[in-house]
Write a protein that holds these residues in place. Structure first.
Motif, short mmCIF file in Angstrom:
data_model
loop_
_atom_site.label_atom_id
_atom_site.label_comp_id
_atom_site.label_asym_id
_atom_site.label_seq_id
_atom_site.Cartn_x
_atom_site.Cartn_y
_atom_site.Cartn_z
N TRP A 5 46.79 63.25 -70.56
CA TRP A 5 48.16 62.90 -70.20
C TRP A 5 48.26 62.69 -68.70
O TRP A 5 47.73 63.49 -67.93
CB TRP A 5 49.16 63.99 -70.62
CG TRP A 5 50.56 63.53 -70.38
CD1 TRP A 5 51.36 63.83 -69.31
CD2 TRP A 5 51.31 62.63 -71.19
NE1 TRP A 5 52.55 63.19 -69.43
CE2 TRP A 5 52.56 62.44 -70.57
CE3 TRP A 5 51.05 61.97 -72.39
CZ2 TRP A 5 53.54 61.62 -71.11
CZ3 TRP A 5 52.03 61.15 -72.91
CH2 TRP A 5 53.25 60.99 -72.29
N SER A 19 42.56 65.67 -75.57
CA SER A 19 43.86 65.13 -75.20
C SER A 19 43.87 64.75 -73.72
O SER A 19 43.16 65.35 -72.91
CB SER A 19 44.95 66.16 -75.48
OG SER A 19 46.23 65.63 -75.28
N ALA A 40 48.59 59.95 -85.70
CA ALA A 40 49.35 59.62 -84.50
C ALA A 40 50.62 58.87 -84.86
O ALA A 40 50.66 58.12 -85.84
CB ALA A 40 48.50 58.76 -83.56
N SER A 80 49.53 54.51 -77.83
CA SER A 80 50.30 54.53 -76.59
C SER A 80 50.86 53.13 -76.32
O SER A 80 50.12 52.15 -76.39
CB SER A 80 49.40 54.97 -75.42
OG SER A 80 50.14 55.03 -74.21
N HIS A 133 46.08 57.42 -73.24
CA HIS A 133 47.41 57.43 -72.63
C HIS A 133 47.45 56.37 -71.54
O HIS A 133 46.53 56.29 -70.72
CB HIS A 133 47.74 58.80 -72.04
CG HIS A 133 49.08 58.82 -71.38
ND1 HIS A 133 50.26 58.79 -72.09
CD2 HIS A 133 49.43 58.84 -70.09
CE1 HIS A 133 51.27 58.79 -71.26
NE2 HIS A 133 50.79 58.83 -70.03
N GLU A 172 39.41 60.55 -79.04
CA GLU A 172 40.42 61.44 -79.61
C GLU A 172 41.83 61.06 -79.19
O GLU A 172 42.76 61.21 -79.96
CB GLU A 172 40.13 62.89 -79.21
CG GLU A 172 38.82 63.42 -79.74
CD GLU A 172 38.79 63.57 -81.25
OE1 GLU A 172 39.86 63.67 -81.88
OE2 GLU A 172 37.68 63.58 -81.81
N GLU A 173 42.00 60.60 -77.94
CA GLU A 173 43.34 60.25 -77.48
C GLU A 173 43.28 59.29 -76.31
O GLU A 173 42.32 59.28 -75.55
CB GLU A 173 44.12 61.51 -77.06
CG GLU A 173 45.58 61.20 -76.75
CD GLU A 173 46.43 62.44 -76.56
OE1 GLU A 173 47.54 62.46 -77.10
OE2 GLU A 173 45.98 63.37 -75.89
N THR A 200 43.29 57.83 -83.96
CA THR A 200 43.69 59.15 -83.52
C THR A 200 44.84 59.16 -82.53
O THR A 200 45.45 60.20 -82.30
CB THR A 200 42.49 59.86 -82.85
OG1 THR A 200 42.01 59.03 -81.79
CG2 THR A 200 41.38 60.12 -83.86
N SER A 201 45.16 58.02 -81.90
CA SER A 201 46.17 58.03 -80.85
C SER A 201 46.78 56.65 -80.66
O SER A 201 46.12 55.63 -80.87
CB SER A 201 45.51 58.48 -79.54
OG SER A 201 46.45 58.58 -78.50
#
Length: 167
Positions: A135, A133, A8, A52, A95, A92-93, A49-50
């Motif tokens: 968003w 993912s 990331a 933000s 946001h 995994e992610e 992994t992510s």
């Protein structure tokens, strides 16, 4: 390891950015990516992994083994929010469309926070696939995608999450 994979990257402006990956690797640049400095997090082995950053000074990192970390000082120090989750999930992610409201996905789990990660609400009802993912365009409308071509959407901040069929 110096050769650990990076998963990331996130820049808060043209000069300051972060890269994260395997073996609890977190790097920071303050000169537009010309040089990167390893950040010490004091954690065991993990896979990030992510990343933000809803604000320049406030950011989050997610990873495996229910890892979610938060900074409020631009990445100088990080607080592990893992104990705020009821079960161990490989995230995994994540946001954050705003400072306090954010989403994190992984395995067959979807979690939402409205207070900057202090508490997480399980929004996973009916989701049986791995989510890779997430968003959000604002605090109410967002999507998560995952294995088997699944797409889920909410328009009310997670109160109702519906499967979107693809052609």
């Amino acid at each position: 390891s110096d050769t650990a994979s990076l998963e990331a990257v996130y820049f808060t402006n043209a000069q300051t950015g972060f890269a994260a990956g395997w073996w609890t690797k977190l790097l920071k640049t303050t000169n537009g990516g010309q040089n990167w400095i390893m950040q010490s997090l004091g954690l065991g082995t993990n896979y990030f992994t992510s990343i933000s950053f809803p604000l320049v000074m406030t950011g989050y990192i997610s990873g495996w083994y229910k890892a979610v970390l938060k900074t409020t000082d631009g990445g100088i120090s990080w607080n592990n929010l893992a104990n705020n989750f009821p079960i161990s999930v490989n995230f995994e992610e994540l946001h954050f469309p705003s400072n306090e409201t954010g989403w994190v996905v992984g395995s067959s789990r979807v979690y939402r926070t409205t207070n900057g990660g202090l508490n997480w609400i399980d929004q996973s009802l009916g989701i049986s696939t791995v989510n890779f993912s997430v968003w959000f365009v604002n605090n109410l409308t967002g999507w998560t995608v995952g294995s088997s071509g699944t797409i889920y959407k909410t328009t009310d901040g997670g109160g109702n999450i519906v499967s979107v069929h693809t052609n």
